[in-house]
Design a protein around this motif. Structure first.
Motif, PDB file in Angstrom:
ATOM      1  N   UNK A  29      82.840 112.694  50.164  1.00 51.61           N
ATOM      2  CA  UNK A  29      82.489 111.560  51.015  1.00 51.61           C
ATOM      3  C   UNK A  29      81.855 110.433  50.207  1.00 51.61           C
ATOM      4  N   UNK A  30      81.016 110.788  49.251  1.00 49.66           N
ATOM      5  CA  UNK A  30      80.359 109.762  48.443  1.00 49.66           C
ATOM      6  C   UNK A  30      81.314 109.109  47.450  1.00 49.66           C
ATOM      7  N   UNK A  31      82.298 109.850  46.968  1.00 52.45           N
ATOM      8  CA  UNK A  31      83.206 109.340  45.941  1.00 52.45           C
ATOM      9  C   UNK A  31      84.634 109.177  46.446  1.00 52.45           C
ATOM     10  N   UNK A  32      84.798 109.071  47.746  1.00 47.98           N
ATOM     11  CA  UNK A  32      86.123 109.011  48.343  1.00 47.98           C
ATOM     12  C   UNK A  32      86.955 107.839  47.867  1.00 47.98           C
ATOM     13  N   UNK A  33      86.346 106.682  47.763  1.00 43.49           N
ATOM     14  CA  UNK A  33      87.103 105.495  47.355  1.00 43.49           C
ATOM     15  C   UNK A  33      87.585 105.602  45.909  1.00 43.49           C
ATOM     16  N   UNK A  34      86.724 106.095  45.034  1.00 42.27           N
ATOM     17  CA  UNK A  34      87.125 106.267  43.636  1.00 42.27           C
ATOM     18  C   UNK A  34      88.205 107.340  43.497  1.00 42.27           C
ATOM     19  N   UNK A  35      88.069 108.424  44.276  1.00 44.87           N
ATOM     20  CA  UNK A  35      89.081 109.474  44.246  1.00 44.87           C
ATOM     21  C   UNK A  35      90.419 108.945  44.772  1.00 44.87           C
ATOM     22  N   UNK A  36      90.363 108.077  45.752  1.00 48.54           N
ATOM     23  CA  UNK A  36      91.593 107.493  46.285  1.00 48.54           C
ATOM     24  C   UNK A  36      92.278 106.616  45.235  1.00 48.54           C
ATOM     25  N   UNK A  37      91.481 105.820  44.510  1.00 48.22           N
ATOM     26  CA  UNK A  37      92.046 104.962  43.464  1.00 48.22           C
ATOM     27  C   UNK A  37      92.714 105.771  42.369  1.00 48.22           C
ATOM     28  N   UNK A  38      92.158 106.932  42.055  1.00 47.90           N
ATOM     29  CA  UNK A  38      92.713 107.794  41.010  1.00 47.90           C
ATOM     30  C   UNK A  38      93.777 108.749  41.554  1.00 47.90           C
ATOM     31  N   UNK A  39      94.096 108.624  42.854  1.00 48.25           N
ATOM     32  CA  UNK A  39      95.081 109.485  43.519  1.00 48.25           C
ATOM     33  C   UNK A  39      94.685 110.957  43.466  1.00 48.25           C
ATOM     34  N   UNK A  40      93.396 111.214  43.613  1.00 45.56           N
ATOM     35  CA  UNK A  40      92.888 112.584  43.603  1.00 45.56           C
ATOM     36  C   UNK A  40      92.305 113.022  44.943  1.00 45.56           C
ATOM     37  N   UNK A  41      92.260 112.103  45.897  1.00 45.66           N
ATOM     38  CA  UNK A  41      91.619 112.425  47.172  1.00 45.66           C
ATOM     39  C   UNK A  41      92.356 113.547  47.905  1.00 45.66           C
ATOM     40  N   UNK A  42      93.684 113.504  47.906  1.00 46.27           N
ATOM     41  CA  UNK A  42      94.442 114.543  48.617  1.00 46.27           C
ATOM     42  C   UNK A  42      94.200 115.927  48.016  1.00 46.27           C
ATOM     43  N   UNK A  43      94.133 116.020  46.694  1.00 42.45           N
ATOM     44  CA  UNK A  43      93.910 117.334  46.079  1.00 42.45           C
ATOM     45  C   UNK A  43      92.501 117.842  46.394  1.00 42.45           C
ATOM     46  N   UNK A  44      91.512 116.950  46.445  1.00 40.84           N
ATOM     47  CA  UNK A  44      90.159 117.379  46.803  1.00 40.84           C
ATOM     48  C   UNK A  44      90.082 117.816  48.261  1.00 40.84           C
ATOM     49  N   UNK A  45      90.781 117.114  49.140  1.00 40.73           N
ATOM     50  CA  UNK A  45      90.788 117.510  50.549  1.00 40.73           C
ATOM     51  C   UNK A  45      91.490 118.845  50.736  1.00 40.73           C
ATOM     52  N   UNK A  46      92.555 119.087  49.979  1.00 40.94           N
ATOM     53  CA  UNK A  46      93.230 120.380  50.037  1.00 40.94           C
ATOM     54  C   UNK A  46      92.301 121.493  49.557  1.00 40.94           C
ATOM     55  N   UNK A  47      91.583 121.249  48.472  1.00 43.51           N
ATOM     56  CA  UNK A  47      90.623 122.243  47.970  1.00 43.51           C
ATOM     57  C   UNK A  47      89.542 122.543  48.999  1.00 43.51           C
ATOM     58  N   UNK A  48      89.052 121.493  49.665  1.00 47.32           N
ATOM     59  CA  UNK A  48      88.031 121.695  50.698  1.00 47.32           C
ATOM     60  C   UNK A  48      88.583 122.532  51.845  1.00 47.32           C
ATOM     61  N   UNK A  49      89.796 122.233  52.264  1.00 47.23           N
ATOM     62  CA  UNK A  49      90.398 122.989  53.362  1.00 47.23           C
ATOM     63  C   UNK A  49      90.582 124.455  52.972  1.00 47.23           C
ATOM     64  N   UNK A  50      91.061 124.713  51.775  1.00 48.32           N
ATOM     65  CA  UNK A  50      91.257 126.091  51.324  1.00 48.32           C
ATOM     66  C   UNK A  50      89.931 126.837  51.209  1.00 48.32           C
ATOM     67  N   UNK A  51      88.912 126.151  50.709  1.00 42.36           N
ATOM     68  CA  UNK A  51      87.593 126.777  50.595  1.00 42.36           C
ATOM     69  C   UNK A  51      87.039 127.128  51.973  1.00 42.36           C
TER      70      UNK A  51
END
Length: 71
Positions: A29-51
């Motif tokens: 949540x704190x780094x969502x915009x930066x993760x989106x710019x680096x195209x990493x937000x989807x992989x982090x959300x998938x990891x959160x869902x799996x966890x």
């Protein structure tokens, strides 16, 4: 209370999984915009869902063991 130590041994890692989930959720949540710019937000959300799924399955397993009298 049958096998109280066994319950604690199974619950501690499960609670730790929930704490890690909360911590990573705050991180995303704190780094969502930066993760989106680096195209990493989807992989982090998938990891959160799996966890979360793993933590929930662990909880249901522990509860079923307690109901069955195994713990």
């Amino acid at each position: 209370m049958k096998n109280r130590k066994l319950r604690v041994l199974w619950m501690v890692p499960n609670i730790a999984m929930y704490l890690v989930f909360i911590g990573l959720t705050v991180f995303v949540m704190l780094n969502g915009e930066e993760l989106r710019k680096l195209h990493l937000l989807n992989s982090w959300l998938l990891r959160l869902a799996l966890l979360l799924i793993v933590a929930l399955l662990g909880t249901f397993r522990i509860l079923s063991w307690i109901r069955q009298g195994k713990m």
